[in-house]
Design a protein around this motif. Structure first.
Motif, PDB file in Angstrom:
ATOM      1  N   HIS A 151      24.753  57.887  60.076  1.00  0.00           N
ATOM      2  CA  HIS A 151      25.027  59.101  60.847  1.00  0.00           C
ATOM      3  C   HIS A 151      24.628  58.924  62.306  1.00  0.00           C
ATOM      4  CE1 HIS A 151      24.322  63.416  62.100  1.00  0.00           C
ATOM      5  NE2 HIS A 151      25.576  63.426  61.678  1.00  0.00           N
ATOM      6  N   LEU A 152      23.512  58.245  62.544  1.00  0.00           N
ATOM      7  CA  LEU A 152      23.087  57.986  63.924  1.00  0.00           C
ATOM      8  C   LEU A 152      24.086  57.072  64.639  1.00  0.00           C
ATOM      9  CD1 LEU A 152      19.246  57.454  63.438  1.00  0.00           C
ATOM     10  CD2 LEU A 152      20.336  59.324  64.676  1.00  0.00           C
ATOM     11  N   SER A 153      24.610  56.101  63.933  1.00  0.00           N
ATOM     12  CA  SER A 153      25.599  55.195  64.524  1.00  0.00           C
ATOM     13  C   SER A 153      26.859  55.957  64.901  1.00  0.00           C
ATOM     14  CB  SER A 153      25.933  54.064  63.542  1.00  0.00           C
ATOM     15  OG  SER A 153      24.791  53.294  63.247  1.00  0.00           O
ATOM     16  N   TRP A 154      27.303  56.842  64.022  1.00  0.00           N
ATOM     17  CA  TRP A 154      28.481  57.645  64.326  1.00  0.00           C
ATOM     18  C   TRP A 154      28.217  58.560  65.521  1.00  0.00           C
ATOM     19  CZ3 TRP A 154      29.034  63.066  63.863  1.00  0.00           C
ATOM     20  CH2 TRP A 154      30.346  63.522  64.122  1.00  0.00           C
ATOM     21  N   GLN A 155      27.031  59.183  65.576  1.00  0.00           N
ATOM     22  CA  GLN A 155      26.696  60.036  66.713  1.00  0.00           C
ATOM     23  C   GLN A 155      26.727  59.245  68.023  1.00  0.00           C
ATOM     24  OE1 GLN A 155      22.950  61.769  64.828  1.00  0.00           O
ATOM     25  NE2 GLN A 155      23.637  63.488  66.063  1.00  0.00           N
ATOM     26  N   THR A 156      26.230  58.014  67.974  1.00  0.00           N
ATOM     27  CA  THR A 156      26.245  57.175  69.167  1.00  0.00           C
ATOM     28  C   THR A 156      27.662  56.941  69.643  1.00  0.00           C
ATOM     29  OG1 THR A 156      24.236  56.045  68.385  1.00  0.00           O
ATOM     30  CG2 THR A 156      25.492  54.981  70.151  1.00  0.00           C
ATOM     31  N   LEU A 157      28.566  56.641  68.710  1.00  0.00           N
ATOM     32  CA  LEU A 157      29.973  56.456  69.068  1.00  0.00           C
ATOM     33  C   LEU A 157      30.552  57.732  69.673  1.00  0.00           C
ATOM     34  CD1 LEU A 157      31.843  54.395  66.308  1.00  0.00           C
ATOM     35  CD2 LEU A 157      31.377  53.756  68.672  1.00  0.00           C
ATOM     36  N   GLN A 158      30.167  58.874  69.159  1.00  0.00           N
ATOM     37  CA  GLN A 158      30.655  60.135  69.703  1.00  0.00           C
ATOM     38  C   GLN A 158      30.252  60.311  71.163  1.00  0.00           C
ATOM     39  OE1 GLN A 158      32.547  62.788  68.090  1.00  0.00           O
ATOM     40  NE2 GLN A 158      32.939  61.038  66.757  1.00  0.00           N
ATOM     41  N   PHE A 159      29.065  59.850  71.507  1.00  0.00           N
ATOM     42  CA  PHE A 159      28.594  59.983  72.888  1.00  0.00           C
ATOM     43  C   PHE A 159      29.269  58.990  73.826  1.00  0.00           C
ATOM     44  CE2 PHE A 159      24.698  61.955  70.930  1.00  0.00           C
ATOM     45  CZ  PHE A 159      24.839  63.187  71.552  1.00  0.00           C
ATOM     46  N   VAL A 160      29.459  57.752  73.375  1.00  0.00           N
ATOM     47  CA  VAL A 160      29.993  56.723  74.284  1.00  0.00           C
ATOM     48  C   VAL A 160      31.519  56.662  74.267  1.00  0.00           C
ATOM     49  CG1 VAL A 160      27.892  55.348  74.117  1.00  0.00           C
ATOM     50  CG2 VAL A 160      29.795  54.846  72.592  1.00  0.00           C
ATOM     51  N   LEU A 161      32.146  57.173  73.191  1.00  0.00           N
ATOM     52  CA  LEU A 161      33.613  57.210  73.098  1.00  0.00           C
ATOM     53  C   LEU A 161      34.049  58.623  72.694  1.00  0.00           C
ATOM     54  CD1 LEU A 161      34.384  53.875  71.195  1.00  0.00           C
ATOM     55  CD2 LEU A 161      34.774  54.323  73.627  1.00  0.00           C
ATOM     56  N   LYS A 163      36.438  60.549  73.381  1.00  0.00           N
ATOM     57  CA  LYS A 163      37.856  60.846  73.170  1.00  0.00           C
ATOM     58  C   LYS A 163      38.481  60.039  72.034  1.00  0.00           C
ATOM     59  CE  LYS A 163      38.654  62.075  78.020  1.00  0.00           C
ATOM     60  NZ  LYS A 163      39.445  61.772  79.259  1.00  0.00           N
ATOM     61  N   THR A 164      37.878  58.908  71.719  1.00  0.00           N
ATOM     62  CA  THR A 164      38.526  58.014  70.743  1.00  0.00           C
ATOM     63  C   THR A 164      37.672  57.702  69.517  1.00  0.00           C
ATOM     64  OG1 THR A 164      37.731  56.063  71.949  1.00  0.00           O
ATOM     65  CG2 THR A 164      39.909  56.918  72.553  1.00  0.00           C
ATOM     66  N   ALA A 165      36.461  58.197  69.456  1.00  0.00           N
ATOM     67  CA  ALA A 165      35.604  57.906  68.305  1.00  0.00           C
ATOM     68  C   ALA A 165      36.228  58.473  67.030  1.00  0.00           C
ATOM     69  CB  ALA A 165      34.216  58.498  68.515  1.00  0.00           C
ATOM     70  N   PRO A 166      36.079  57.783  65.904  1.00  0.00           N
ATOM     71  CA  PRO A 166      36.656  58.281  64.643  1.00  0.00           C
ATOM     72  C   PRO A 166      35.904  59.513  64.146  1.00  0.00           C
ATOM     73  CG  PRO A 166      35.260  56.383  64.227  1.00  0.00           C
ATOM     74  CD  PRO A 166      35.342  56.520  65.718  1.00  0.00           C
ATOM     75  N   SER A 167      36.522  60.236  63.248  1.00  0.00           N
ATOM     76  CA  SER A 167      35.828  61.349  62.612  1.00  0.00           C
ATOM     77  C   SER A 167      34.694  60.791  61.762  1.00  0.00           C
ATOM     78  CB  SER A 167      36.790  62.145  61.736  1.00  0.00           C
ATOM     79  OG  SER A 167      37.213  61.354  60.629  1.00  0.00           O
ATOM     80  N   GLU A 168      33.740  61.643  61.445  1.00  0.00           N
ATOM     81  CA  GLU A 168      32.618  61.160  60.639  1.00  0.00           C
ATOM     82  C   GLU A 168      33.098  60.736  59.254  1.00  0.00           C
ATOM     83  OE1 GLU A 168      28.020  62.273  59.466  1.00  0.00           O
ATOM     84  OE2 GLU A 168      29.309  63.832  60.317  1.00  0.00           O
ATOM     85  N   ALA A 169      34.072  61.446  58.707  1.00  0.00           N
ATOM     86  CA  ALA A 169      34.591  61.094  57.379  1.00  0.00           C
ATOM     87  C   ALA A 169      35.252  59.717  57.408  1.00  0.00           C
ATOM     88  CB  ALA A 169      35.587  62.148  56.914  1.00  0.00           C
ATOM     89  N   ASN A 170      36.028  59.462  58.459  1.00  0.00           N
ATOM     90  CA  ASN A 170      36.690  58.166  58.582  1.00  0.00           C
ATOM     91  C   ASN A 170      35.673  57.053  58.780  1.00  0.00           C
ATOM     92  OD1 ASN A 170      37.966  55.983  60.601  1.00  0.00           O
ATOM     93  ND2 ASN A 170      39.591  56.796  59.292  1.00  0.00           N
ATOM     94  N   PHE A 171      34.678  57.316  59.624  1.00  0.00           N
ATOM     95  CA  PHE A 171      33.634  56.313  59.880  1.00  0.00           C
ATOM     96  C   PHE A 171      32.860  56.021  58.600  1.00  0.00           C
ATOM     97  CE2 PHE A 171      29.355  55.032  61.202  1.00  0.00           C
ATOM     98  CZ  PHE A 171      29.638  54.041  62.129  1.00  0.00           C
ATOM     99  N   SER A 172      32.520  57.056  57.848  1.00  0.00           N
ATOM    100  CA  SER A 172      31.747  56.876  56.619  1.00  0.00           C
ATOM    101  C   SER A 172      32.535  56.102  55.574  1.00  0.00           C
ATOM    102  CB  SER A 172      31.335  58.236  56.048  1.00  0.00           C
ATOM    103  OG  SER A 172      30.472  58.915  56.950  1.00  0.00           O
ATOM    104  N   SER A 173      33.848  56.298  55.523  1.00  0.00           N
ATOM    105  CA  SER A 173      34.658  55.592  54.537  1.00  0.00           C
ATOM    106  C   SER A 173      34.674  54.093  54.808  1.00  0.00           C
ATOM    107  CB  SER A 173      36.085  56.140  54.536  1.00  0.00           C
ATOM    108  OG  SER A 173      36.764  55.797  55.735  1.00  0.00           O
ATOM    109  N   ARG A 174      34.497  53.686  56.071  1.00  0.00           N
ATOM    110  CA  ARG A 174      34.508  52.268  56.424  1.00  0.00           C
ATOM    111  C   ARG A 174      33.107  51.665  56.430  1.00  0.00           C
ATOM    112  NH1 ARG A 174      35.791  51.554  61.385  1.00  0.00           N
ATOM    113  NH2 ARG A 174      36.111  53.680  62.119  1.00  0.00           N
ATOM    114  N   HIS A 175      32.096  52.501  56.219  1.00  0.00           N
ATOM    115  CA  HIS A 175      30.710  52.015  56.201  1.00  0.00           C
ATOM    116  C   HIS A 175      30.006  52.560  54.965  1.00  0.00           C
ATOM    117  CE1 HIS A 175      31.891  51.653  60.441  1.00  0.00           C
ATOM    118  NE2 HIS A 175      31.013  50.689  60.517  1.00  0.00           N
ATOM    119  N   PRO A 176      30.208  51.939  53.808  1.00  0.00           N
ATOM    120  CA  PRO A 176      29.607  52.441  52.573  1.00  0.00           C
ATOM    121  C   PRO A 176      28.089  52.389  52.623  1.00  0.00           C
ATOM    122  CG  PRO A 176      30.494  50.226  52.253  1.00  0.00           C
ATOM    123  CD  PRO A 176      30.956  50.679  53.603  1.00  0.00           C
TER     124      PRO A 176
END
Length: 368
Positions: A151-161, A163-176
């Motif tokens: 979740h922290l990794s996804w939040q980081t992507l949200q801050f630095v990208l 406009k283009t960061a994936p949704s949390e659901a999409n990110f979680s599906s690629r990071h089991p």
């Protein structure tokens, strides 16, 4: 034929190097009272680093970071001041630095089986624009570290990208979510100093969680470095297509299969990489694998590599070689002349040019 592999060049090409900013993620500071938990700081760093790389950002790897730590005489587990953080990032030429800390508190009442409660804080600093970035955090049980750091990794992507960061659901599906003991073994393997210890810990991590492909990639690299190509290819073949190392693993797998004599398998591996990273080096290696199978398509593959970088004498030579094998002596001679213009000391190109002028094709007993 020359198979110039340029592995380090390719690794750079596997990320979006055109991005303006370079990121570095430091090991998170351990402010708990247990030095045995230092691996968690490295795990948090590794997770965010992989998220940035998967987002197409240029994130410096831990080997580059470790070299700067050694040069500056800074212990990897040291609690750094903000000035030291900036000095490390500046030494690496990074425009953005991400760091943080974690603490482990006693488990909450009613959870006696828990190993404790984690409190994690993440900070971003934009050195290029001299801005203090956001600060955010996460808390939960140690057993849920994989979920927390994801979740922290996804939040980081949200801050630095944004406009283009994936949704949390999409990110979680690629990071089991990975088992805690497997994750710990993997990170301790990264931190281990001996190859034997790395191999033991990576193997244990892969065995504990079969969905965890990062240790498979590291095991493949270890065996590749020892020239144990068949074993390396087996491990590299287990790297998930959603893993940030997948294209690098495919490229390495191609090298392993080529060296093991499986040229068709090598061709397929290199073509997997070329589908998303059409680099000269990849096309050259596709041509090399095709040439070993005596396929006429090798000429086109070598030409793609040459057209991408006409200044490289190896690419000129390989096109000439492929044409010569097909009795295209005049066209081959042009390429060998071009190779000699770029490298007048190339005796091999000179010998091949002479054979073209004599219209002398391949003979039984020629070296491959």
């Amino acid at each position: 034929m020359r198979q110039w592999l340029a592995y380090t060049v390719l690794v750079c090409g596997l990320t979006n190097c055109a991005k303006a900013d370079t990121f570095v993620v430091l090991p998170f500071f351990n402010v708990s009272k247990s030095a045995n938990l230092d691996w968690i700081g490295e795990s948090l760093s590794e997770s965010i680093h992989e998220a940035l790389a998967s987002g197409g950002l240029l994130a410096l790897d831990r080997e580059e970071r470790a070299q700067v730590y050694r040069r500056l005489a800074i212990r990897p587990d040291a609690l750094l001041t903000r000035a030291s953080v900036i000095k490390i990032a500046d030494s690496l030429g990074a425009a953005q630095v991400i760091f943080g800390q974690f603490d482990l508190k006693p488990p909450p009442a009613g959870q006696p089986a828990s190993r404790g409660a984690l409190e994690i804080t993440v900070r971003l600093v934009d050195l290029k624009r001299a801005l203090q970035g956001p600060e955010f955090g996460e808390s939960g049980s140690l057993e849920d570290l994989a979920v927390l750091q994801r979740h922290l990794s996804w939040q980081t992507l949200q801050f630095v990208l944004p406009k283009t960061a994936p949704s949390e659901a999409n990110f979680s599906s690629r990071h089991p979510v990975i088992r805690l003991d497997a994750m710990e073994s993997y990170i301790r393997g990264l931190l281990a100093s001996s190859v034997e210890e790395k191999h033991r810990l990576f193997t244990r991590a892969a065995r504990l969680d079969q969905a965890f492909s990062q240790p498979c990639f590291q095991l493949g690299r270890l065996h590749f470095q020892k020239k144990e190509y068949k074993v390396a290819a087996e491990w590299l073949g287990k790297v998930s297509s959603s893993d940030v190392h997948f294209r690098e693993a495919s490229f390495l797998s191609g090298l392993c299969l080529y060296n093991a004599g499986d040229f068709a398998g090598a061709q397929n591996a290199f073509q997997t990489v070329a589908a998303t990273v059409p680099l000269n080096e990849v096309y050259n290696n596709i041509g090399a694998a095709q040439s070993r199978q005596n396929l006429p398509e090798a000429i086109d593959s070598f030409k793609k590599a040459m057209e991408g970088d006409p200044s490289d004498p190896a690419y000129q030579f390989n096109v000439g070689y492929a044409l010569w094998r097909r009795a295209g002596f005049d066209a081959a001679a042009e390429r060998f002349r071009a190779a000699l213009e770029r490298d007048p000391q190339d005796a091999e190109a000179g010998a091949m040019l002479e054979r073209c002028l004599k219209r002398s094709g391949p003979r039984p007993g020629d070296t491959k």
